[in-house]
Design a protein around this motif. Structure first.
Motif, PDB file in Angstrom:
ATOM      1  N   ARG A   1     -49.344  28.612 -35.966  1.00 32.78           N
ATOM      2  CA  ARG A   1     -50.148  27.581 -35.314  1.00 32.78           C
ATOM      3  C   ARG A   1     -50.325  26.365 -36.222  1.00 32.78           C
ATOM      4  N   ILE A   2     -50.510  26.616 -37.518  1.00 32.67           N
ATOM      5  CA  ILE A   2     -50.659  25.510 -38.468  1.00 32.67           C
ATOM      6  C   ILE A   2     -49.390  24.669 -38.508  1.00 32.67           C
TER       7      ILE A   2
ATOM      8  N   GLU B   1     -52.179  25.604 -45.194  1.00 30.97           N
ATOM      9  CA  GLU B   1     -52.940  24.420 -44.772  1.00 30.97           C
ATOM     10  C   GLU B   1     -53.222  23.517 -45.960  1.00 30.97           C
TER      11      GLU B   1
ATOM     12  N   GLN C   1     -51.600  37.245 -41.129  1.00 31.29           N
ATOM     13  CA  GLN C   1     -51.731  35.788 -41.171  1.00 31.29           C
ATOM     14  C   GLN C   1     -50.625  35.060 -40.407  1.00 31.29           C
TER      15      GLN C   1
ATOM     16  N   PRO D   1     -49.609  34.730 -37.114  1.00 28.52           N
ATOM     17  CA  PRO D   1     -49.924  33.858 -35.968  1.00 28.52           C
ATOM     18  C   PRO D   1     -50.600  32.555 -36.372  1.00 28.52           C
ATOM     19  N   GLN D   2     -51.552  32.637 -37.304  1.00 23.97           N
ATOM     20  CA  GLN D   2     -52.248  31.427 -37.734  1.00 23.97           C
ATOM     21  C   GLN D   2     -51.307  30.492 -38.491  1.00 23.97           C
ATOM     22  N   MET D   3     -50.414  31.028 -39.284  1.00 27.29           N
ATOM     23  CA  MET D   3     -49.458  30.180 -40.004  1.00 27.29           C
ATOM     24  C   MET D   3     -48.532  29.465 -39.026  1.00 27.29           C
TER      25      MET D   3
ATOM     26  N   VAL E   1     -46.811  30.600 -29.641  1.00 34.01           N
ATOM     27  CA  VAL E   1     -47.094  29.297 -30.227  1.00 34.01           C
ATOM     28  C   VAL E   1     -46.097  28.242 -29.774  1.00 34.01           C
TER      29      VAL E   1
ATOM     30  N   SER F   1     -50.516  33.472 -46.692  1.00 36.88           N
ATOM     31  CA  SER F   1     -51.863  32.925 -46.609  1.00 36.88           C
ATOM     32  C   SER F   1     -51.853  31.655 -45.769  1.00 36.88           C
ATOM     33  N   ALA F   2     -52.528  31.708 -44.624  1.00 35.35           N
ATOM     34  CA  ALA F   2     -52.633  30.522 -43.777  1.00 35.35           C
ATOM     35  C   ALA F   2     -53.421  29.429 -44.478  1.00 35.35           C
TER      36      ALA F   2
END
Length: 453
Positions: free
Chosen positions: A402-403, A365, A396, A398-400, A439, A360-361
Motif C-alpha cells: 500500500r505504501i 515509509e 508487513q 500488505p502495508q508495504m 492493492v 518493515s513498512a
C-alpha cells in the motif's frame, strides 16, 4: 569459552548381578545393591539399614562412582551426612577423575558443598582437565559456596588446561557477585586463555553488563584483542550486549574505524541492532555516519547440496544497514548526525531499496521520505516493488504494498531479466498474489516489458 566440564551421569538403579556370581561374594553384592538402591530412591532409612548390614560406603558403584558421589548427584544432604558419618571418603575420585566436591559445585547445592568442606574435602584437587572445584562453583553454585572454598584455601587464580581461571568461569556465568569476590581474593582481571580470551570477553558473552562493569572498574584491559583481532567492543556488538558496548565506548579508547570480520565498523553493527542510544553515543564520539563497510573476512565453504555462498556486499553506510533491518529510530538518528540520504551503493542500492529488502513498512515509509522515488532501480533493474513482492509473505507485506502504491510504484516495470512485479506476484505464493491483487488490481496485469521513463 568455559564449558560444563562435567558430563551428566546416568542415575543408578539396582546393582543386582546380571550374571551368576560366586556364592561367597553374593551377600556383599546384595548389600552394595541395597545401598545403591537406597541412594537412588533418596531413602535414608534404607541406606542406614544397608550400612548397618555391612555395605561399604566407599565401594565403587556402576561407572566407578562412589556412593558419596551418587548421593551428591541426588542432592540429598541427609544422605550425604549419613555416608560421611559412616566413613565415606570425601576425596574419592570416579572414573572421570571427579571428586564429590566438584560434583557438588556443579549441582549448585550450597548445603552439600558445606558438608564436604566440613569433612575436609580437598578444595584444591583438580579434575583431569585441571579444573578446580572453585572454578565450577564460580559458575554454577551460589556465591556463598565460592566464599567458603576461598576461605578454605582454594586458589582464586588457579589455571586449568585451557588457561581458564575461576574468575573466567564466574564471568562466563555473568555472576557479578562472584567476580567481585574473586577479584578481592587477588584473581587477576587480565589473565589470557590459551585461545586468547580475557575475563572481560567472557563477561561480555554472558550478557551481563554489571559483570562487565565490575571487571572494567577492576582494571580489565578493554584494548585487549582476542582471536581474529576482535576487540571487546566488537564482541559486545556480536553478542548484542548493548550496555556493555556503551560502557566500553563511554570509557574511551575504542577504535571507531576498525572493521570486524564481517567488514563492519561499530556504528554499522549498532545500526543493525537498532540500539539508538548506542548509535547516538558513537556519533558523539566521532563515528562517521557515512563510513562504509569493507570486505568480509569470513571464508565461505561451498558444498554441492547447499548452493553458492552469498555474493559480496558492496561498501555500505550505516543508514542502508539500518533501513534493511527496519530500524526507523536509528535511521532518523543517523540522518540527524549527518548521514547522506542520497547515497547509492555500487550495485545501485539506495535507502529505499534497502528498506524494501527488509520487512518493515515503517522503515520503507521513512526511506521514501528521505529519497521519494518508489520506482528507483538497482543495477539489475530491480525496483522496490520487485523486492517487496519477491520477498515472500510476511505480516508487513500488505502495508508495504500500500505504501508503494501510494507513492506511485509501477507494477509493470521490468528488471534486467524482463520480469515485472506483476509477473512475480502471478507466479508466486497464493497469499502474496492475493495481497498484491488487493492493492494493485488490474494495474498489475502482467506485461513482457515496458520502457522506463
Amino acid at each position: 569459552m568455559p564449558s560444563a566440564a562435567f558430563r551428566g551421569r546416568r542415575r543408578l538403579g539396582s546393582l543386582l548381578a546380571a550374571l551368576p556370581l560366586l556364592a561367597a561374594v553374593a551377600p556383599a553384592c546384595a548389600r552394595t545393591g541395597d545401598l545403591a538402591q537406597a541412594i537412588a530412591a533418596s531413602d535414608v532409612a534404607q541406606a542406614r539399614a544397608a550400612l548397618a548390614a555391612g555395605s561399604d560406603p566407599n565401594e565403587p558403584l556402576a561407572y566407578a562412582e562412589s556412593p558419596l558421589a551418587h548421593a551428591v548427584e541426588t542432592q540429598e544432604p541427609e544422605m550425604v551426612a549419613l555416608l560421611l558419618a559412616h566413613g565415606a571418603k570425601p576425596n574419592s575420585v570416579d572414573a572421570q577423575g571427579l571428586t564429590p566436591l566438584a560434583l557438588a559445585c556443579e549441582r549448585g547445592g550450597a548445603a552439600i558443598v558445606d558438608q564436604l568442606v566440613d569433612a575436609r574435602a580437598d578444595v584444591r584437587k583438580t579434575g583431569p582437565d585441571g579444573v578446580t572445584p572453585l572454578a565450577v562453583c564460580a559458575r554454577y553454585a551460589p556465591t556463598g559456596s565460592v566464599a567458603r572454598l576461598l576461605a578454605k584455601g582454594a586458589r582464586a587464580d588457579a589455571v586449568d588446561a585451557r588457561g581458564q581461571t575461576p574468575l573466567m568461569w564466574a564471568a562466563c556465568a555473568g555472576n557479578a557477585e562472584a567476580v567481585s569476590l574473586l577479584l578481592r581474593a587477588a584473581a587477576r582481571p587480565n589473565r589470557v586463555t590459551r585461545a586468547g580470551f580475557t575475563p572481560l570477553f567472557f563477561a561480555i558473552a554472558s550478557g551481563s553488563a554489571e559483570t562487565v562493569r565490575v571487571l572494567l572498574d577492576a582494571g580489565a584491559d578493554a584494548a585487549h584483542r582476542g582471536p581474529e583481532n576482535t576487540s571487546a567492543a566488537q564482541l559486545a556488538m556480536y553478542q548484542k550486549n548493548w550496555r556493555a558496548a556503551q560502557m566500553l565506548v563511554e570509557r574511551g579508547g575504542v577504535d571507531l574505524i576498525q572493521r570486524d570480520r564481517n567488514g563492519e565498523q561499530l556504528l554499522h553493527a549498532a545500526a543493525a541492532g537498532g540500539d539508538e542510544p548506542l548509535v547516538a553515543l558513537l556519533l558523539a564520539k566521532g563515528a562517521d555516519p557515512n563510513g562504509l563497510t569493507g570486505p568480509s573476512r569470513i571464508a565461505w565453504v561451498t558444498e554441492a547440496n547447499f548452493g553458492m555462498p552469498p555474493p559480496p556486499v558492496p561498501p555500505t553506510p550505516p543508514l542502508l544497514v539500518a533501513a534493511r533491518q527496519g530500524q526507523v529510530a536509528v535511521m532518523k538518528r543517523l540522518v540527524a548526525g549527518g548521514a547522506n540520504p542520497a547515497f547509492v551503493a555500487e550495485n545501485g542500492v539506495n535507502v529505499v531499496l534497502a528498506a524494501a529488502a527488509g520487512q518493515s513498512a515503517a522503515a520503507l515509509e521513512a526511506a521514501l521520505a528521505l529519497a521519494p522515488d518508489a520506482n528507483v532501480a538497482d543495477a539489475k533493474g530491480t525496483t522496490p516493488l520487485h523486492l517487496v513482492v519477491g520477498g515472500g509473505m510476511h505480516p508487513q507485506l500488505p502495508q508495504m504494498l500500500r505504501i508503494l502504491a501510494a507513492h506511485g510504484a509501477r507494477p509493470n516495470l521490468a528488471n534486467a531479466r524482463g520480469t515485472t512485479p506483476a509477473q512475480l506476484a502471478e507466479g508466486g505464493l497464493a497469499t502474496v498474489k492475493a495481497a498484491y491483487d488487493q492493492v494493485f488490481g488490474q494495474k498489475g496485469a502482467p506485461v513482457l516489458a515496458s520502457a522506463r521513463p
